[in-house]
Design a protein around this motif. Structure first.
Motif, PDB file in Angstrom:
ATOM      1  N   GLU A 275       0.830  -1.206   0.000  1.00 54.00           N
ATOM      2  CA  GLU A 275       0.000   0.000   0.000  1.00 54.00           C
ATOM      3  C   GLU A 275       0.864   1.255   0.000  1.00 54.00           C
ATOM      4  OE1 GLU A 275      -3.573   2.107   2.648  1.00 54.00           O
ATOM      5  OE2 GLU A 275      -2.861   0.081   3.132  1.00 54.00           O
ATOM      6  N   LEU A 276       1.923   1.267   0.790  1.00 54.38           N
ATOM      7  CA  LEU A 276       2.800   2.440   0.845  1.00 54.38           C
ATOM      8  C   LEU A 276       3.436   2.738  -0.505  1.00 54.38           C
ATOM      9  CD1 LEU A 276       4.708   1.924   4.233  1.00 54.38           C
ATOM     10  CD2 LEU A 276       3.182   3.827   3.676  1.00 54.38           C
ATOM     11  N   THR A 277       3.734   1.696  -1.268  1.00 56.31           N
ATOM     12  CA  THR A 277       4.442   1.878  -2.537  1.00 56.31           C
ATOM     13  C   THR A 277       3.506   1.849  -3.739  1.00 56.31           C
ATOM     14  OG1 THR A 277       4.895  -0.501  -2.714  1.00 56.31           O
ATOM     15  CG2 THR A 277       6.553   0.873  -1.601  1.00 56.31           C
ATOM     16  N   GLY A 278       2.200   1.918  -3.489  1.00 52.71           N
ATOM     17  CA  GLY A 278       1.241   1.909  -4.584  1.00 52.71           C
ATOM     18  C   GLY A 278       1.281   0.626  -5.397  1.00 52.71           C
ATOM     19  N   GLY A 279       1.640  -0.480  -4.729  1.00 46.17           N
ATOM     20  CA  GLY A 279       1.687  -1.770  -5.401  1.00 46.17           C
ATOM     21  C   GLY A 279       2.994  -2.067  -6.098  1.00 46.17           C
ATOM     22  N   ARG A 280       3.884  -1.088  -6.180  1.00 42.62           N
ATOM     23  CA  ARG A 280       5.138  -1.278  -6.918  1.00 42.62           C
ATOM     24  C   ARG A 280       6.107  -2.201  -6.179  1.00 42.62           C
ATOM     25  NH1 ARG A 280      10.225   0.789  -6.607  1.00 42.62           N
ATOM     26  NH2 ARG A 280      11.424   0.883  -8.555  1.00 42.62           N
ATOM     27  N   GLY A 281       6.215  -2.047  -4.880  1.00 38.47           N
ATOM     28  CA  GLY A 281       7.208  -2.768  -4.109  1.00 38.47           C
ATOM     29  C   GLY A 281       8.453  -1.944  -3.876  1.00 38.47           C
ATOM     30  N   VAL A 282       9.458  -2.551  -3.270  1.00 38.09           N
ATOM     31  CA  VAL A 282      10.681  -1.854  -2.897  1.00 38.09           C
ATOM     32  C   VAL A 282      11.845  -2.332  -3.755  1.00 38.09           C
ATOM     33  CG1 VAL A 282       9.844  -1.555  -0.538  1.00 38.09           C
ATOM     34  CG2 VAL A 282      11.297  -3.517  -1.088  1.00 38.09           C
ATOM     35  N   ASP A 283      12.871  -1.520  -3.829  1.00 38.74           N
ATOM     36  CA  ASP A 283      14.033  -1.859  -4.660  1.00 38.74           C
ATOM     37  C   ASP A 283      15.017  -2.769  -3.938  1.00 38.74           C
ATOM     38  OD1 ASP A 283      13.466  -0.057  -7.022  1.00 38.74           O
ATOM     39  OD2 ASP A 283      13.459   1.406  -5.385  1.00 38.74           O
ATOM     40  N   ILE A 284      15.180  -2.551  -2.640  1.00 40.83           N
ATOM     41  CA  ILE A 284      16.128  -3.344  -1.854  1.00 40.83           C
ATOM     42  C   ILE A 284      15.480  -3.728  -0.532  1.00 40.83           C
ATOM     43  CG2 ILE A 284      18.313  -3.291  -0.569  1.00 40.83           C
ATOM     44  CD1 ILE A 284      19.435  -1.430  -2.687  1.00 40.83           C
ATOM     45  N   VAL A 285      15.596  -5.011  -0.170  1.00 44.07           N
ATOM     46  CA  VAL A 285      15.280  -5.463   1.180  1.00 44.07           C
ATOM     47  C   VAL A 285      16.586  -5.869   1.844  1.00 44.07           C
ATOM     48  CG1 VAL A 285      14.163  -7.219   2.598  1.00 44.07           C
ATOM     49  CG2 VAL A 285      12.959  -6.272   0.618  1.00 44.07           C
ATOM     50  N   LEU A 286      16.883  -5.276   2.986  1.00 47.52           N
ATOM     51  CA  LEU A 286      18.058  -5.649   3.770  1.00 47.52           C
ATOM     52  C   LEU A 286      17.556  -6.475   4.942  1.00 47.52           C
ATOM     53  CD1 LEU A 286      21.096  -3.374   4.458  1.00 47.52           C
ATOM     54  CD2 LEU A 286      20.261  -4.945   6.200  1.00 47.52           C
ATOM     55  N   ASP A 287      17.948  -7.759   4.985  1.00 46.71           N
ATOM     56  CA  ASP A 287      17.356  -8.697   5.931  1.00 46.71           C
ATOM     57  C   ASP A 287      18.404  -9.352   6.827  1.00 46.71           C
ATOM     58  OD1 ASP A 287      15.777 -10.448   7.322  1.00 46.71           O
ATOM     59  OD2 ASP A 287      15.462 -11.826   5.651  1.00 46.71           O
ATOM     60  N   PRO A 288      18.555  -8.857   8.070  1.00 41.53           N
ATOM     61  CA  PRO A 288      19.433  -9.531   9.032  1.00 41.53           C
ATOM     62  C   PRO A 288      18.686 -10.563   9.875  1.00 41.53           C
ATOM     63  CG  PRO A 288      18.765  -7.427   9.916  1.00 41.53           C
ATOM     64  CD  PRO A 288      18.057  -7.568   8.593  1.00 41.53           C
ATOM     65  N   VAL A 289      17.396 -10.787   9.595  1.00 41.00           N
ATOM     66  CA  VAL A 289      16.541 -11.594  10.462  1.00 41.00           C
ATOM     67  C   VAL A 289      16.369 -13.010   9.925  1.00 41.00           C
ATOM     68  CG1 VAL A 289      14.239 -11.795  11.488  1.00 41.00           C
ATOM     69  CG2 VAL A 289      15.325  -9.551  11.293  1.00 41.00           C
ATOM     70  N   GLY A 290      16.046 -13.154   8.620  1.00 41.27           N
ATOM     71  CA  GLY A 290      15.768 -14.473   8.064  1.00 41.27           C
ATOM     72  C   GLY A 290      14.436 -14.997   8.571  1.00 41.27           C
TER      73      GLY A 290
END
Length: 324
Positions: free
Chosen positions: A201-216
């Motif tokens: 919703e925040l990105t208008g359905g586009r999605g994000v360019d980078i996810v940085l994931d230290p959690v897994g």
């Protein structure tokens, strides 16, 4: 000297404060009177013998320090009396005196306290490596970070805009952690419950360019779903404990990537890279374009509690143990 030492691999609670001899300088070593030492998730794993690199028992906990140079080689770029931050690598940090190779010691900007300085190298340079090298962050792109109230998470929030991000979305588990994320510069904050729908919703359905994931863990597949076309999912660690798997057909659907981002391995296999990183990050810190961390401080006597706070995921921001 006093030090936080592990003599049995039974987790953070096995850390003991002991009196041991000061280390004997080796050729090329800088001797540092330690004021503060950073805590990182590998310290948790090392107290259980679960990290890929295993120091011999007993060992002193921690791998990053800030303090005052007591003694340095004649040809070193630092000298006695300088304020520095340094990598001691595998252990040997949470002690009143530490040694570090000359090439892993850096002058600390005057506007950064020693306590904050102890929290910079591991997390900030990990994030720099992730976004610059492995994520290929382009100006204006959107970055999402999981575990955004933790050490790597808050480093991402503090640094991403200075490295070119146009928007930084923080994923956190509680409202208290949401406040930490906002204080560290998040553009938007979403809770882990329903985070994917909120990001869409925040990105208008586009999605994000980078996810940085230290959690897994179990959010990994949804992280792939959150990517825009051509997006990159950076695998930094597994603080949730579970190492996820990926069906590679998912990568084909939107031309997305899963990218390993192991900063320590890169530093060890690319001589001079650490110095290249500091040459870019230090001026940004000195100019105030990257805010220094605001660490949670523990005295040396509570080093076990400091490391345990990362283990039980109660820590917010960078955790630092003070020695002077």
């Amino acid at each position: 000297m006093r030090a936080a030492q592990v003599s049995k691999l039974e987790g953070p609670e096995a850390i003991e404060i002991v009196d041991i001899p000061e280390p004997v300088p080796y050729p090329g070593a800088v001797v540092i009177d330690v004021h503060a030492a950073g805590v990182a998730f590998p310290d948790v794993l090392m107290t259980r013998g679960l990290y890929q690199m295993k120091p011999e028992l007993p060992f002193v906990v921690g791998g990053e320090v800030a303090g005052i140079v007591r003694e340095a080689p004649a040809d070193a770029h630092v000298r006695a009396g300088d304020r520095v931050l340094a990598l001691t690598m595998l252990g040997n940090a949470m002690a009143e005196v530490a040694l570090a190779p000359t090439q892993m010691v850096f002058a600390l900007p005057e506007n950064v306290s020693l306590e904050a300085g102890a929290g910079i190298i591991f997390n900030d340079l990990t994030v720099h490596f992730c976004l610059r090298n492995r994520g290929r962050l382009a100006a204006g792109e959107t970055v999402l970070v999981h575990g955004a109230a933790g050490g790597v998470g808050t480093s991402t929030l503090r640094m991403a805009a200075a490295l070119g991000a146009g928007r930084v979305i923080a994923v956190v588990s509680t409202e208290d952690k949401a406040r930490v994320a906002r204080a560290n510069g998040a553009t938007d904050v979403v809770l882990t419950d329903g985070w994917l729908a909120a990001v869409k919703e925040l990105t208008g359905g586009r999605g994000v360019d980078i996810v940085l994931d230290p959690v897994g863990g179990d959010r990994f597949t949804d992280s792939l779903r959150s990517l825009a076309r051509g997006g990159r999912l950076l695998v930094v660690g597994f603080t949730a404990g579970e190492i996820p798997t990926v069906k590679v057909n998912r990568l084909l659907l939107n031309n997305v990537e899963v990218v390993g981002a192991a900063w320590g391995e890169w530093v060890m296999s690319h001589p001079g890279y650490l110095q290249e990183q500091w040459a870019e990050v230090e001026p940004l810190l000195a100019a105030g374009k990257i805010a220094p961390p605001d660490p949670v401080l523990y005295p040396l006597d509570r080093a076990a509690d400091a490391v345990a706070s990362l283990d039980n995921r109660t820590a917010t921001g960078k955790v630092v143990v003070t020695l002077r």
